[in-house]
Motif scaffolding. Structure first.
Motif, PDB file in Angstrom:
ATOM      1  N   GLN A  41      -3.361   9.791  -1.340  1.00 22.02           N
ATOM      2  CA  GLN A  41      -3.211   8.503  -2.023  1.00 22.02           C
ATOM      3  C   GLN A  41      -1.755   8.260  -2.425  1.00 22.02           C
ATOM      4  OE1 GLN A  41      -4.707   5.905  -2.255  1.00 22.02           O
ATOM      5  NE2 GLN A  41      -4.620   4.893  -4.241  1.00 22.02           N
ATOM      6  N   SER A  42      -1.061   9.290  -2.846  1.00 23.98           N
ATOM      7  CA  SER A  42       0.340   9.140  -3.251  1.00 23.98           C
ATOM      8  C   SER A  42       1.214   8.718  -2.074  1.00 23.98           C
ATOM      9  CB  SER A  42       0.865  10.446  -3.851  1.00 23.98           C
ATOM     10  OG  SER A  42       0.142  10.810  -5.004  1.00 23.98           O
ATOM     11  N   LEU A  43       1.016   9.379  -0.931  1.00 27.41           N
ATOM     12  CA  LEU A  43       1.823   9.051   0.239  1.00 27.41           C
ATOM     13  C   LEU A  43       1.518   7.642   0.742  1.00 27.41           C
ATOM     14  CD1 LEU A  43       3.916  10.005   2.279  1.00 27.41           C
ATOM     15  CD2 LEU A  43       2.047  10.927   3.673  1.00 27.41           C
ATOM     16  N   VAL A  44       0.236   7.274   0.791  1.00 24.37           N
ATOM     17  CA  VAL A  44      -0.139   5.934   1.249  1.00 24.37           C
ATOM     18  C   VAL A  44       0.436   4.871   0.309  1.00 24.37           C
ATOM     19  CG1 VAL A  44      -2.079   4.338   1.583  1.00 24.37           C
ATOM     20  CG2 VAL A  44      -2.197   6.650   2.514  1.00 24.37           C
ATOM     21  N   CYS A  45       0.361   5.104  -0.994  1.00 23.19           N
ATOM     22  CA  CYS A  45       0.927   4.143  -1.961  1.00 23.19           C
ATOM     23  C   CYS A  45       2.425   3.964  -1.740  1.00 23.19           C
ATOM     24  CB  CYS A  45       0.667   4.617  -3.386  1.00 23.19           C
ATOM     25  SG  CYS A  45      -1.027   4.389  -3.945  1.00 23.19           S
ATOM     26  N   LEU A  46       3.144   5.065  -1.578  1.00 19.15           N
ATOM     27  CA  LEU A  46       4.590   4.998  -1.403  1.00 19.15           C
ATOM     28  C   LEU A  46       4.952   4.229  -0.143  1.00 19.15           C
ATOM     29  CD1 LEU A  46       7.406   5.905  -2.341  1.00 19.15           C
ATOM     30  CD2 LEU A  46       7.082   7.996  -1.001  1.00 19.15           C
ATOM     31  N   VAL A  47       4.314   4.566   0.969  1.00 21.04           N
ATOM     32  CA  VAL A  47       4.600   3.907   2.241  1.00 21.04           C
ATOM     33  C   VAL A  47       4.218   2.432   2.183  1.00 21.04           C
ATOM     34  CG1 VAL A  47       3.982   3.820   4.689  1.00 21.04           C
ATOM     35  CG2 VAL A  47       4.417   6.019   3.587  1.00 21.04           C
ATOM     36  N   ALA A  48       3.058   2.124   1.600  1.00 18.62           N
ATOM     37  CA  ALA A  48       2.586   0.737   1.542  1.00 18.62           C
ATOM     38  C   ALA A  48       3.524  -0.141   0.725  1.00 18.62           C
ATOM     39  CB  ALA A  48       1.176   0.692   0.958  1.00 18.62           C
ATOM     40  N   LEU A  49       4.009   0.372  -0.396  1.00 16.42           N
ATOM     41  CA  LEU A  49       4.920  -0.423  -1.229  1.00 16.42           C
ATOM     42  C   LEU A  49       6.246  -0.673  -0.514  1.00 16.42           C
ATOM     43  CD1 LEU A  49       4.194   1.249  -4.686  1.00 16.42           C
ATOM     44  CD2 LEU A  49       3.592  -1.080  -3.990  1.00 16.42           C
ATOM     45  N   LEU A  50       6.749   0.327   0.189  1.00 20.95           N
ATOM     46  CA  LEU A  50       8.005   0.153   0.925  1.00 20.95           C
ATOM     47  C   LEU A  50       7.841  -0.837   2.080  1.00 20.95           C
ATOM     48  CD1 LEU A  50       9.270   3.860   1.035  1.00 20.95           C
ATOM     49  CD2 LEU A  50      10.218   1.980  -0.317  1.00 20.95           C
ATOM     50  N   LEU A  51       6.780  -0.677   2.850  1.00 15.84           N
ATOM     51  CA  LEU A  51       6.552  -1.589   3.979  1.00 15.84           C
ATOM     52  C   LEU A  51       6.241  -3.001   3.497  1.00 15.84           C
ATOM     53  CD1 LEU A  51       4.403   0.641   6.394  1.00 15.84           C
ATOM     54  CD2 LEU A  51       6.813   0.000   6.639  1.00 15.84           C
ATOM     55  N   ALA A 107       7.308  -4.416   0.747  1.00 22.94           N
ATOM     56  CA  ALA A 107       8.559  -5.035   0.294  1.00 22.94           C
ATOM     57  C   ALA A 107       9.399  -5.487   1.481  1.00 22.94           C
ATOM     58  CB  ALA A 107       9.338  -4.040  -0.563  1.00 22.94           C
ATOM     59  N   LEU A 108       9.437  -4.674   2.537  1.00 18.42           N
ATOM     60  CA  LEU A 108      10.196  -5.040   3.739  1.00 18.42           C
ATOM     61  C   LEU A 108       9.629  -6.302   4.390  1.00 18.42           C
ATOM     62  CD1 LEU A 108      12.373  -4.349   5.861  1.00 18.42           C
ATOM     63  CD2 LEU A 108      10.652  -2.916   7.013  1.00 18.42           C
ATOM     64  N   LEU A 109       8.317  -6.364   4.521  1.00 22.54           N
ATOM     65  CA  LEU A 109       7.686  -7.546   5.119  1.00 22.54           C
ATOM     66  C   LEU A 109       7.917  -8.784   4.255  1.00 22.54           C
ATOM     67  CD1 LEU A 109       5.879  -8.781   7.290  1.00 22.54           C
ATOM     68  CD2 LEU A 109       3.885  -8.003   6.003  1.00 22.54           C
ATOM     69  N   TYR A 110       7.846  -8.633   2.942  1.00 33.87           N
ATOM     70  CA  TYR A 110       8.052  -9.747   2.018  1.00 33.87           C
ATOM     71  C   TYR A 110       9.460 -10.316   2.169  1.00 33.87           C
ATOM     72  CZ  TYR A 110       7.513 -12.448  -2.307  1.00 33.87           C
ATOM     73  OH  TYR A 110       7.425 -13.465  -3.233  1.00 33.87           O
ATOM     74  N   MET A 111      10.432  -9.421   2.284  1.00 36.38           N
ATOM     75  CA  MET A 111      11.828  -9.864   2.358  1.00 36.38           C
ATOM     76  C   MET A 111      12.185 -10.480   3.715  1.00 36.38           C
ATOM     77  SD  MET A 111      13.918  -6.965   0.185  1.00 36.38           S
ATOM     78  CE  MET A 111      13.287  -5.567   1.109  1.00 36.38           C
ATOM     79  N   THR A 112      11.420 -10.151   4.743  1.00 33.64           N
ATOM     80  CA  THR A 112      11.717 -10.698   6.078  1.00 33.64           C
ATOM     81  C   THR A 112      10.765 -11.842   6.442  1.00 33.64           C
ATOM     82  OG1 THR A 112      10.301  -8.992   7.090  1.00 33.64           O
ATOM     83  CG2 THR A 112      12.670  -8.521   6.927  1.00 33.64           C
ATOM     84  N   ALA A 113      10.120 -12.430   5.445  1.00 33.50           N
ATOM     85  CA  ALA A 113       9.118 -13.474   5.699  1.00 33.50           C
ATOM     86  C   ALA A 113       9.719 -14.689   6.402  1.00 33.50           C
ATOM     87  CB  ALA A 113       8.458 -13.895   4.379  1.00 33.50           C
ATOM     88  N   GLU A 114      10.929 -15.078   6.016  1.00 32.93           N
ATOM     89  CA  GLU A 114      11.532 -16.280   6.598  1.00 32.93           C
ATOM     90  C   GLU A 114      11.782 -16.140   8.102  1.00 32.93           C
ATOM     91  OE1 GLU A 114      12.858 -20.067   6.978  1.00 32.93           O
ATOM     92  OE2 GLU A 114      11.977 -19.188   5.170  1.00 32.93           O
ATOM     93  N   SER A 154       7.180 -19.688   5.133  1.00 31.20           N
ATOM     94  CA  SER A 154       7.441 -18.252   4.967  1.00 31.20           C
ATOM     95  C   SER A 154       6.483 -17.630   3.959  1.00 31.20           C
ATOM     96  CB  SER A 154       8.886 -18.033   4.525  1.00 31.20           C
ATOM     97  OG  SER A 154       9.151 -18.690   3.295  1.00 31.20           O
ATOM     98  N   HIS A 155       5.940 -18.477   3.055  1.00 37.79           N
ATOM     99  CA  HIS A 155       5.013 -17.928   2.056  1.00 37.79           C
ATOM    100  C   HIS A 155       3.779 -17.314   2.706  1.00 37.79           C
ATOM    101  CE1 HIS A 155       3.771 -22.155   2.732  1.00 37.79           C
ATOM    102  NE2 HIS A 155       2.543 -21.701   2.570  1.00 37.79           N
ATOM    103  N   LEU A 156       3.416 -17.745   3.917  1.00 36.50           N
ATOM    104  CA  LEU A 156       2.265 -17.144   4.603  1.00 36.50           C
ATOM    105  C   LEU A 156       2.501 -15.663   4.872  1.00 36.50           C
ATOM    106  CD1 LEU A 156       1.353 -19.936   7.209  1.00 36.50           C
ATOM    107  CD2 LEU A 156       0.265 -19.462   5.005  1.00 36.50           C
ATOM    108  N   PHE A 157       3.729 -15.310   5.212  1.00 34.72           N
ATOM    109  CA  PHE A 157       4.043 -13.912   5.504  1.00 34.72           C
ATOM    110  C   PHE A 157       4.258 -13.119   4.212  1.00 34.72           C
ATOM    111  CE2 PHE A 157       4.804 -16.241   9.337  1.00 34.72           C
ATOM    112  CZ  PHE A 157       4.333 -15.391  10.323  1.00 34.72           C
ATOM    113  N   GLN A 158       4.682 -13.798   3.146  1.00 38.45           N
ATOM    114  CA  GLN A 158       4.768 -13.128   1.854  1.00 38.45           C
ATOM    115  C   GLN A 158       3.376 -12.772   1.343  1.00 38.45           C
ATOM    116  OE1 GLN A 158       6.933 -16.122  -0.309  1.00 38.45           O
ATOM    117  NE2 GLN A 158       8.942 -15.266   0.236  1.00 38.45           N
ATOM    118  N   TRP A 159       2.444 -13.705   1.477  1.00 38.19           N
ATOM    119  CA  TRP A 159       1.077 -13.425   1.059  1.00 38.19           C
ATOM    120  C   TRP A 159       0.430 -12.369   1.959  1.00 38.19           C
ATOM    121  CZ3 TRP A 159      -0.464 -19.289   0.398  1.00 38.19           C
ATOM    122  CH2 TRP A 159       0.175 -19.791  -0.730  1.00 38.19           C
TER     123      TRP A 159
END
Length: 509
Positions: free
Chosen positions: A85-95, A97-104, A116-121
């Protein structure tokens, strides 16, 4: 027989939640087809294909690794859970955040300019899904199927509730049909140009609300990353990650790629994205087979691992496969012969029934996926997960090749054939490699008879049209009765022993 009853019982609980949940979700089909444009459904189909693909990346095979290492590697299950669970949480939060920032740039790449909000959601949905994956797996491993089912069902009810609120209720408030006192307030924030937007928003809100409940229900987690635990788990999970990527390519890329593979003007009344919406809507009519496969997978995966050390497990696995094929073949015939009636009930706008002929192909495709789940147990319990990658990668290649070659020629049928061809290829490869390295005495000839006859009966019932609705209904379901009689004739001895066992248990109680 007792172990089969245990598996059937747990599958039933998972199945009830899946059936109720999918039925509720299924009711969104008339809602979407009645209130949203076909282009919105095309966008929905494409975006959820992307979400399904990335979902595999966010969890990277750790669910199956958790089952394996919590049951058969000498490690304490709670220690395995905390690290996974710790590893999945860490990886999921990093990925996430990356997807959120590249939404545009992603919105421009996939032709969603200004959205771009579709990709943020989507990033939020993927992250929260990943944060829930291992807790849900823990409930399954501990046999807490009722808790699992209730939380899953609550998530679906919330999701559907938000869909109805944003798409239906607000629309009628704006039109002045209901609650006129709220019209001014709703008009201040309601976006009439949003369609798929509200679908994604509903999903994100439902996930967000359910996460704390699930974590509290599972309990007992603290952040911990131990190399001695995680390194062998990662080595086990890595081939499963690639298997998952190839598998999701098989399952959803036919929907995601469809609009790009379809030539402009192939269906004169539809644009390519609208045709993708029609394709995706008809895909949902195969949902009954899909939910049975999902319910079986939820119950069977931990069950198979728990039985892995038993000397009788090959015979047990063979019996599970046999009755799985019988049940799902019957379901396929029942759905296919009534398909036109089902389509008429759930498609609330014109232009969707054009793709109905592809649905029996999809039903068979999903059935073969279930057969593959049964067959794949050999490489999971023998730690030969590298074979999962070879098999599913081949399936992914078949999917893409069939889409690119047959969709431009056959349209909707070509898209459905990609699903069937993919899972048929995977079943054949998994069967022959499995019998070489881990022989299981499957009733192969009988299974092939059931699969072949059920597919022929399905299309016979779908295509047979007398012009009279009542006569059609009677004749079509007569085909189902004939299939049930065939099962009875072929399984008389087994059914007799089954009823005898049940009677004996009742007498003992």
């Amino acid at each position: 027989m007792g172990l089969l009853k245990k598996l059937a019982g747990q599958s039933a609980v998972y199945g009830i939640s899946s059936i109720l949940g999918k039925t509720i979700n299924f009711l969104l089909v008339p809602l979407y087809t009645g209130y949203l444009a076909k282009e919105d459904l095309g966008s929905f189909t494409l975006l959820y294909a992307l979400i399904a693909f990335l979902n595999v990346v966010f969890t990277f095979g750790m669910e199956t690794a958790y089952f394996r290492f919590a049951t058969g590697k000498g490690l304490h299950p709670q220690k395995v859970y905390q690290n996974a669970q710790s590893l999945v949480c860490l990886v999921a939060l990093l990925l996430g955040a990356l997807l959120y920032m590249t939404a545009e740039p992603l919105s421009l790449l996939f032709d969603f300019s200004g959205k771009s909000h579709l990709f943020q959601w989507s990033a939020m949905i993927l992250t929260i899904d990943a944060l829930m994956a291992i807790p849900f797996a823990k409930l399954r491993l501990e046999g807490r199927s009722l808790s699992f089912a209730l939380v899953k069902l609550l998530n679906i009810v919330l999701n559907v509730g938000f869909n109805v609120l944003f798409i239906v209720v607000t629309f009628h408030i704006i039109q002045g049909d209901i609650l006129p006192q709220l019209q001014t307030w709703v008009s201040s924030w309601f976006r009439p140009d949003w369609g798929v937007d509200y679908i994604l928003l509903s999903n994100a809100l439902a996930n967000f609300l359910i996460l704390p409940l699930l974590w509290k229900l599972v309990g007992g987690w603290k952040f911990e990353l131990k190399k001695v635990v995680l390194l062998p788990m990662w080595q086990y999970a890595l081939p499963l990650l690639f298997m998952g990527l190839a598998g999701v390519t098989n399952e959803v890329f036919s929907r995601g790629l469809f609009e790009y593979a379809l030539p402009d003007g192939f269906y004169p009344q539809l644009s390519s994205r609208e045709a993708g919406g029609v394709f995706g809507a008809n895909f949902k009519l195969a949902i009954l087979m899909s939910l049975i496969i999902q319910a079986f997978k939820y119950a069977a995966e931990p069950f198979f691992f728990q039985q892995a050390e038993s000397k009788n497990n090959p015979e047990l696995f063979a019996r599970v496969m046999h009755w799985f094929i019988i049940f799902c073949s019957t379901l396929m015939v029942a759905v296919a012969v009534n398909l036109k009636l089902i389509g008429a009930l759930f498609f609330q706008a014109a232009g969707y029934a054009i793709a109905l002929p592809m649905v029996p192909i999809l039903l068979m495709g999903y059935l073969l996926l279930g057969v593959y789940y049964n067959l794949s147990i050999w490489f999971k319990i023998t730690d030969q997960t590298k074979y999962s990658f070879y098999i599913t990668f081949t399936g992914a290649v078949v999917t893409i090749l069939v889409i690119l070659t047959l969709v431009p020629v056959l349209g909707f049928i070509g898209g459905a054939l990609s699903t069937l061809a993919c899972y048929l290829t995977m079943v054949i490869m998994c069967y022959y490699t499995g019998q070489k390295y881990y022989p299981i005495p499957y009733q192969t000839k009988k299974g092939l008879v059931y699969l072949t006859v059920s597919f022929l009966f399905s299309y016979a019932g779908f295509l047979w049209d007398t012009g009279n609705l009542f006569v059609n209904f009677m004749l079509h379901n007569g085909i189902l009765v004939v299939f049930l009689l065939l099962i009875f004739l072929m399984e008389k001895k087994e059914l007799y022993l089954l009823f005898q066992s049940i009677s004996k248990q009742k007498n003992e109680n």
